[in-house]
Scaffold this motif. Structure first.
Motif, short mmCIF file in Angstrom:
data_model
loop_
_atom_site.label_atom_id
_atom_site.label_comp_id
_atom_site.label_asym_id
_atom_site.label_seq_id
_atom_site.Cartn_x
_atom_site.Cartn_y
_atom_site.Cartn_z
N UNK A 5 44.12 38.73 50.55
CA UNK A 5 43.11 39.56 49.92
C UNK A 5 43.69 40.40 48.79
N UNK A 6 44.95 40.80 48.94
CA UNK A 6 45.58 41.68 47.94
C UNK A 6 45.65 41.01 46.58
N UNK A 7 45.78 39.68 46.54
CA UNK A 7 45.94 38.98 45.28
C UNK A 7 44.69 39.06 44.39
N UNK A 8 43.51 38.62 44.87
CA UNK A 8 42.33 38.70 44.00
C UNK A 8 41.88 40.12 43.71
N UNK A 9 42.01 41.01 44.70
CA UNK A 9 41.61 42.40 44.48
C UNK A 9 42.50 43.05 43.41
#
Length: 266
Positions: A5-9
């Motif tokens: 989740x950290x990547x796209x956010x």
């Protein structure tokens, strides 16, 4: 799961920070709380590191494009340092749900300010004729000095308390007070964000201690930096008014969600 989740956010936040110089950092705290499971206090501290690092990368990209006024940015940031310290100290004492509710109000204010910015004509500024990007006859008077100090202090307080960059205050201030065009204000605002974030983060680490989820933070920060670089390219090709309106609508939607969640838990 948090790493995925950290990547796209991080990409989305960096994109808006690089393209607008405002607003992107304000999404970091809700993302860390509701998507990555951090407490409000952890999120506002982690946000300072993410936002400061992404803004630093953005300064380099905007500098190469000639959209950074370094000295005014440094002065504005230093003037806001005291506000950053006070805001950080106050944040540690706030109830987590009250902190999030106040954050929702901040997002509403930012969204409305961003929408209104696109409809206002530049006014006469302290730097000369308003908003053309070329400062003709610089003049410094007491009224202008007070405006700059007040704006810098407000930005520092907001950064320290909520863990955001405060670009939505800095950009209009640089346009209306110093007469910068929007693109130059965006690039210069990143200098201010770096300084305020560093001061606020240092205050929290030294005063209250801080722990970080380093693997998640590394992915989040790397994605945000990549987003800033890409956002800088977007800023050169897409009308700022269109970007601002679209982002403001998203900001208001996140604000309503955050307000509802935090109000229920009070």
């Amino acid at each position: 799961m948090n790493l995925l989740l950290a990547l796209p956010v991080g990409l989305v936040i960096g994109l808006s920070l690089g393209a607008l110089g405002a607003g992107g950092s304000i999404l970091t705290v809700p993302a860390l709380v509701y998507l990555l499971g951090q407490s409000p206090h952890e999120a506002t501290t982690t946000s300072l590191l993410v936002v400061g690092g992404a803004a630093l990368a953005g300064v380099g990209a905007h500098w190469r494009a000639g959209r950074v006024r370094l000295v005014p940015g440094l002065v504005f940031g230093v003037l806001g340092a005291a506000g950053s310290v006070l805001g950080s100290q106050a944040s540690a004492l706030a109830d987590p749900n009250v902190l999030l509710l106040g954050f929702a109000g901040l997002m509403v204010a930012a969204g409305v300010a961003m929408l209104r910015r696109g409809h206002k004509r530049p006014r006469e500024s302290c730097g000369g004729s308003g908003g053309g990007g070329v400062v003709t006859k610089p003049r410094v008077d007491i009224a202008c000095a007070v405006k700059v100090v007040a704006a810098a202090t407000v930005v520092g307080l907001v950064t320290g308390f909520f863990g955001v960059g405060g670009g939505f205050v800095v950009v209009p201030a640089l346009v209306l007070v110093l007469g910068y065009d929007t693109a130059t204000a965006v690039g210069t605002s990143l200098v201010v964000i770096v300084i305020n974030s560093a001061v606020a983060l240092g205050t929290r680490v030294m005063g209250h201690g801080a722990t970080f989820d380093w693997p998640m933070l590394g992915v989040f920060l790397a994605a945000a930096v990549a987003g800033v670089v890409f956002g800088n390219r977007v800023a050169s090709r897409v009308a700022p008014e269109k970007l601002t309106k679209a982002f403001a609508v998203m900001l208001l939607a996140v604000a309503l969600y955050t307000a509802a969640r935090s109000a229920i838990q009070l």
